[in-house]
Motif scaffolding. Structure first.
Motif, PDB file in Angstrom:
ATOM      1  N   LEU A  90       0.811  -1.216   0.000  1.00 40.37           N
ATOM      2  CA  LEU A  90       0.000   0.000   0.000  1.00 40.37           C
ATOM      3  C   LEU A  90       0.846   1.268   0.000  1.00 40.37           C
ATOM      4  O   LEU A  90       0.406   2.305  -0.485  1.00 40.37           O
ATOM      5  CB  LEU A  90      -0.945  -0.010   1.202  1.00 40.37           C
ATOM      6  CG  LEU A  90      -2.037  -1.101   1.175  1.00 40.37           C
ATOM      7  CD1 LEU A  90      -2.796  -1.118   2.488  1.00 40.37           C
ATOM      8  CD2 LEU A  90      -2.992  -0.887   0.012  1.00 40.37           C
ATOM      9  N   LYS A  91       2.054   1.177   0.546  1.00 36.70           N
ATOM     10  CA  LYS A  91       2.971   2.327   0.537  1.00 36.70           C
ATOM     11  C   LYS A  91       3.665   2.492  -0.805  1.00 36.70           C
ATOM     12  O   LYS A  91       4.381   3.475  -1.027  1.00 36.70           O
ATOM     13  CB  LYS A  91       4.012   2.170   1.643  1.00 36.70           C
ATOM     14  CG  LYS A  91       3.461   2.401   3.048  1.00 36.70           C
ATOM     15  CD  LYS A  91       4.466   2.016   4.115  1.00 36.70           C
ATOM     16  CE  LYS A  91       5.697   2.888   4.082  1.00 36.70           C
ATOM     17  NZ  LYS A  91       6.657   2.517   5.147  1.00 36.70           N
ATOM     18  N   GLY A  92       3.481   1.519  -1.690  1.00 36.44           N
ATOM     19  CA  GLY A  92       4.069   1.611  -3.020  1.00 36.44           C
ATOM     20  C   GLY A  92       5.510   1.160  -3.092  1.00 36.44           C
ATOM     21  O   GLY A  92       6.221   1.492  -4.052  1.00 36.44           O
ATOM     22  N   GLU A  93       5.967   0.398  -2.081  1.00 31.58           N
ATOM     23  CA  GLU A  93       7.338  -0.096  -2.125  1.00 31.58           C
ATOM     24  C   GLU A  93       7.493  -1.112  -3.252  1.00 31.58           C
ATOM     25  O   GLU A  93       6.560  -1.841  -3.588  1.00 31.58           O
ATOM     26  CB  GLU A  93       7.714  -0.736  -0.785  1.00 31.58           C
ATOM     27  CG  GLU A  93       7.777   0.267   0.360  1.00 31.58           C
ATOM     28  CD  GLU A  93       8.324  -0.346   1.632  1.00 31.58           C
ATOM     29  OE1 GLU A  93       8.928  -1.436   1.556  1.00 31.58           O
ATOM     30  OE2 GLU A  93       8.155   0.271   2.709  1.00 31.58           O
ATOM     31  N   GLU A  94       8.680  -1.171  -3.817  1.00 38.70           N
ATOM     32  CA  GLU A  94       8.927  -2.063  -4.944  1.00 38.70           C
ATOM     33  C   GLU A  94       8.890  -3.516  -4.475  1.00 38.70           C
ATOM     34  O   GLU A  94       9.611  -3.912  -3.560  1.00 38.70           O
ATOM     35  CB  GLU A  94      10.287  -1.758  -5.569  1.00 38.70           C
ATOM     36  CG  GLU A  94      10.565  -2.561  -6.827  1.00 38.70           C
ATOM     37  CD  GLU A  94      11.876  -2.168  -7.492  1.00 38.70           C
ATOM     38  OE1 GLU A  94      12.362  -2.951  -8.317  1.00 38.70           O
ATOM     39  OE2 GLU A  94      12.402  -1.079  -7.175  1.00 38.70           O
ATOM     40  N   MET A  95       8.037  -4.307  -5.069  1.00 41.48           N
ATOM     41  CA  MET A  95       7.958  -5.726  -4.737  1.00 41.48           C
ATOM     42  C   MET A  95       7.299  -6.479  -5.885  1.00 41.48           C
ATOM     43  O   MET A  95       6.488  -5.912  -6.635  1.00 41.48           O
ATOM     44  CB  MET A  95       7.182  -5.939  -3.427  1.00 41.48           C
ATOM     45  CG  MET A  95       5.775  -5.387  -3.414  1.00 41.48           C
ATOM     46  SD  MET A  95       5.065  -5.233  -1.733  1.00 41.48           S
ATOM     47  CE  MET A  95       5.396  -6.824  -1.008  1.00 41.48           C
ATOM     48  N   ASP A  96       7.674  -7.734  -6.037  1.00 39.96           N
ATOM     49  CA  ASP A  96       7.091  -8.561  -7.092  1.00 39.96           C
ATOM     50  C   ASP A  96       5.658  -8.947  -6.733  1.00 39.96           C
ATOM     51  O   ASP A  96       5.312  -9.099  -5.561  1.00 39.96           O
ATOM     52  CB  ASP A  96       7.902  -9.843  -7.279  1.00 39.96           C
ATOM     53  CG  ASP A  96       9.282  -9.577  -7.866  1.00 39.96           C
ATOM     54  OD1 ASP A  96       9.425  -8.561  -8.567  1.00 39.96           O
ATOM     55  OD2 ASP A  96      10.200 -10.380  -7.603  1.00 39.96           O
ATOM     56  N   VAL A  97       4.828  -9.094  -7.750  1.00 39.50           N
ATOM     57  CA  VAL A  97       3.490  -9.646  -7.576  1.00 39.50           C
ATOM     58  C   VAL A  97       3.454 -10.946  -8.369  1.00 39.50           C
ATOM     59  O   VAL A  97       3.619 -10.938  -9.592  1.00 39.50           O
ATOM     60  CB  VAL A  97       2.396  -8.676  -8.061  1.00 39.50           C
ATOM     61  CG1 VAL A  97       1.029  -9.331  -7.962  1.00 39.50           C
ATOM     62  CG2 VAL A  97       2.422  -7.388  -7.236  1.00 39.50           C
ATOM     63  N   LYS A  98       3.272 -12.065  -7.671  1.00 43.51           N
ATOM     64  CA  LYS A  98       3.305 -13.365  -8.321  1.00 43.51           C
ATOM     65  C   LYS A  98       1.940 -14.044  -8.278  1.00 43.51           C
ATOM     66  O   LYS A  98       1.147 -13.787  -7.378  1.00 43.51           O
ATOM     67  CB  LYS A  98       4.337 -14.266  -7.626  1.00 43.51           C
ATOM     68  CG  LYS A  98       5.778 -13.820  -7.806  1.00 43.51           C
ATOM     69  CD  LYS A  98       6.737 -14.879  -7.256  1.00 43.51           C
ATOM     70  CE  LYS A  98       8.181 -14.493  -7.515  1.00 43.51           C
ATOM     71  NZ  LYS A  98       9.125 -15.551  -7.046  1.00 43.51           N
ATOM     72  N   GLU A  99       1.701 -14.920  -9.247  1.00 39.88           N
ATOM     73  CA  GLU A  99       0.510 -15.745  -9.214  1.00 39.88           C
ATOM     74  C   GLU A  99       0.843 -17.044  -8.478  1.00 39.88           C
ATOM     75  O   GLU A  99       1.796 -17.746  -8.830  1.00 39.88           O
ATOM     76  CB  GLU A  99       0.020 -16.045 -10.633  1.00 39.88           C
ATOM     77  CG  GLU A  99      -0.589 -14.842 -11.323  1.00 39.88           C
ATOM     78  CD  GLU A  99      -1.340 -15.214 -12.577  1.00 39.88           C
ATOM     79  OE1 GLU A  99      -1.075 -16.305 -13.118  1.00 39.88           O
ATOM     80  OE2 GLU A  99      -2.198 -14.433 -13.013  1.00 39.88           O
ATOM     81  N   VAL A 100       0.065 -17.345  -7.444  1.00 40.16           N
ATOM     82  CA  VAL A 100       0.325 -18.530  -6.624  1.00 40.16           C
ATOM     83  C   VAL A 100      -0.926 -19.409  -6.558  1.00 40.16           C
ATOM     84  O   VAL A 100      -2.038 -18.961  -6.841  1.00 40.16           O
ATOM     85  CB  VAL A 100       0.785 -18.151  -5.203  1.00 40.16           C
ATOM     86  CG1 VAL A 100       2.091 -17.368  -5.247  1.00 40.16           C
ATOM     87  CG2 VAL A 100      -0.280 -17.347  -4.487  1.00 40.16           C
ATOM     88  N   GLU A 101      -0.728 -20.655  -6.138  1.00 35.88           N
ATOM     89  CA  GLU A 101      -1.788 -21.651  -6.183  1.00 35.88           C
ATOM     90  C   GLU A 101      -2.841 -21.450  -5.091  1.00 35.88           C
ATOM     91  O   GLU A 101      -2.516 -21.116  -3.955  1.00 35.88           O
ATOM     92  CB  GLU A 101      -1.204 -23.059  -6.024  1.00 35.88           C
ATOM     93  CG  GLU A 101      -0.184 -23.440  -7.073  1.00 35.88           C
ATOM     94  CD  GLU A 101       1.230 -23.064  -6.684  1.00 35.88           C
ATOM     95  OE1 GLU A 101       1.389 -22.284  -5.732  1.00 35.88           O
ATOM     96  OE2 GLU A 101       2.161 -23.555  -7.334  1.00 35.88           O
ATOM     97  N   VAL A 102      -4.094 -21.667  -5.472  1.00 37.49           N
ATOM     98  CA  VAL A 102      -5.192 -21.774  -4.509  1.00 37.49           C
ATOM     99  C   VAL A 102      -5.547 -23.252  -4.432  1.00 37.49           C
ATOM    100  O   VAL A 102      -6.039 -23.837  -5.403  1.00 37.49           O
ATOM    101  CB  VAL A 102      -6.421 -20.951  -4.959  1.00 37.49           C
ATOM    102  CG1 VAL A 102      -7.575 -21.140  -3.967  1.00 37.49           C
ATOM    103  CG2 VAL A 102      -6.061 -19.479  -5.080  1.00 37.49           C
ATOM    104  N   MET A 103      -5.262 -23.862  -3.284  1.00 37.68           N
ATOM    105  CA  MET A 103      -5.476 -25.290  -3.088  1.00 37.68           C
ATOM    106  C   MET A 103      -6.526 -25.505  -2.004  1.00 37.68           C
ATOM    107  O   MET A 103      -6.686 -24.689  -1.108  1.00 37.68           O
ATOM    108  CB  MET A 103      -4.173 -25.978  -2.643  1.00 37.68           C
ATOM    109  CG  MET A 103      -2.972 -25.726  -3.534  1.00 37.68           C
ATOM    110  SD  MET A 103      -3.038 -26.630  -5.085  1.00 37.68           S
ATOM    111  CE  MET A 103      -2.865 -28.324  -4.500  1.00 37.68           C
TER     112      MET A 103
END
Length: 370
Positions: free
Chosen positions: A160-173
């Motif tokens: 929410l602060k806009g810090e640089e970070m990856d956004v990954k798609e992960v499994e819903v199990m």
């Protein structure tokens, strides 16, 4: 920034009472009859407290009552509340709330629950926006969860602060709870959701299988049985790693539950927290637990019956950890994890503990209380 916030208030209630989940009205009713009480809100509060210093910059959109409103206000936010208060809530309420929050333009959805809750969120929003799960359920196989409640808050704040970070798609199990109660684990992939990814704060997806490790398990179980003391109550944790101990003793085993053994005889099977505490009144005890492959948890995932209160009575010095070298290697160099919901008990485990890896060998591995 707009934050969606949903709490599944009944998540995890089946854990300590030995029901392996809380899916379905009848199971919830049974959990309450056995003395279960809601704990998801306590964990959700820990996550939300991390965001409090920025409450003037974050707009929370949440559901009424115990589904988010109460906790948001308790920590000092002034949330926008959508929907109507209900005496009981279920999966459809979670799905409807998530859909409405998308319409309100949220940037991130923070939710508390287990695999069933993650599945409900996925059904409602797919991968339209990033989500973060606060671990509060019995079953947590999905990769959308932070590794403990405060970590969920920390990830949300960074995003929410806009810090640089990856956004990954992960499994819903999710797994079949009815089969789970019969000792059968049938995990199914339902889809993928986006998660702001912080490697040290996001829980790995659970890895399973012990093929090719029979010799090591055989040696571990032989040594555990050989070292068993007379008149000591052994609390045998769940999982395939502890199963050979029971098999070699010639005792029935609750694969996904907790069994009690004394003088190499079965005292009680598939016990809940209340039953364990009752037996501890008159017995010196030791706990035998294994490590969840790929994740590293020794307490707080799938064995909630061995609660913080049970651990306090038994003592850290009487906890025996067993795992094959292959299972430990699956963690890389990450520590073993303890997430009981009790900060005092979690911190008690910080440091190094011995792990029995074969008949003759033990290794020393770092343990971290969350």
């Amino acid at each position: 920034m707009k934050l969606g916030f949903i709490v599944n208030p009944i998540a995890g209630m089946g854990g300590k009472v030995g029901l392996k989940g809380t899916d379905g009205a009848e199971v919830l009713k049974r959990a309450i009859e056995l003395g279960a009480y809601p704990e998801a809100g306590i964990k959700a509060k820990k996550a939300l407290e991390v965001l409090v210093p920025y409450k003037e910059q974050i707009e929370i959109i949440t559901s009424p009552g115990s589904m988010g409103e109460e906790i948001s206000k308790e920590v000092g936010f002034k949330p926008i509340v959508i929907g109507k208060i209900k005496d009981t809530t279920g999966p459809k309420d979670t799905e409807m709330a998530a859909k409405e929050m998308i319409h309100k333009g949220i940037d991130l959805l923070l939710f508390a629950g287990g695999d069933g809750t993650a599945r409900n969120i996925y059904n409602a929003i797919g991968n339209k926006i990033p989500v973060i799960g606060i671990p509060a359920g019995v079953k947590i196989h999905s990769g959308v969860y932070a590794n403990h409640p405060r970590a969920a808050g920390e990830i949300a704040l960074k995003y929410l602060k806009g810090e640089e970070m990856d956004v990954k798609e992960v499994e819903v199990m999710d797994i079949d709870e009815e089969a789970f109660r019969e000792g059968i684990v049938t995990a199914k992939l339902y889809g993928y959701m986006k998660v702001p990814f912080e490697p040290d704060l996001i829980q790995n997806q659970k890895s399973g299988g012990i093929e090719g490790e029979e010799a090591a398990l055989d040696g571990i179980s032989d040594r555990i049985i050989e070292d068993m003391e007379e008149d000591v109550l052994y609390i045998i944790g769940s999982g395939t790693t502890t199963r050979p101990i029971m098999e070699k003793l010639g005792l029935p085993n609750t694969l996904l539950g907790i069994d009690l053994v004394k003088n190499k005889k079965l005292v009680a099977s598939d016990v809940n927290e209340k039953e364990i505490l009752q037996y501890l009144k008159d017995n010196k005890a030791k706990i035998i637990v294994t490590v969840i492959g790929g994740q590293g948890y020794i307490f707080g995932r799938g064995n909630q019956q061995i609660s913080a209160q049970v651990i306090k009575k038994v003592g850290k010095e009487n906890v025996i950890i067993i795992a094959t070298k292959k299972k430990l290697m699956s963690l890389g160099r990450r520590p073993l994890l303890v997430d009981t919901g009790d900060d005092e008990v979690n911190k008690m485990f910080n440091g190094y503990m011995r792990v029995r890896t074969s008949y003759t060998e033990e290794v020393v591995h770092m343990v971290k209380g969350l």
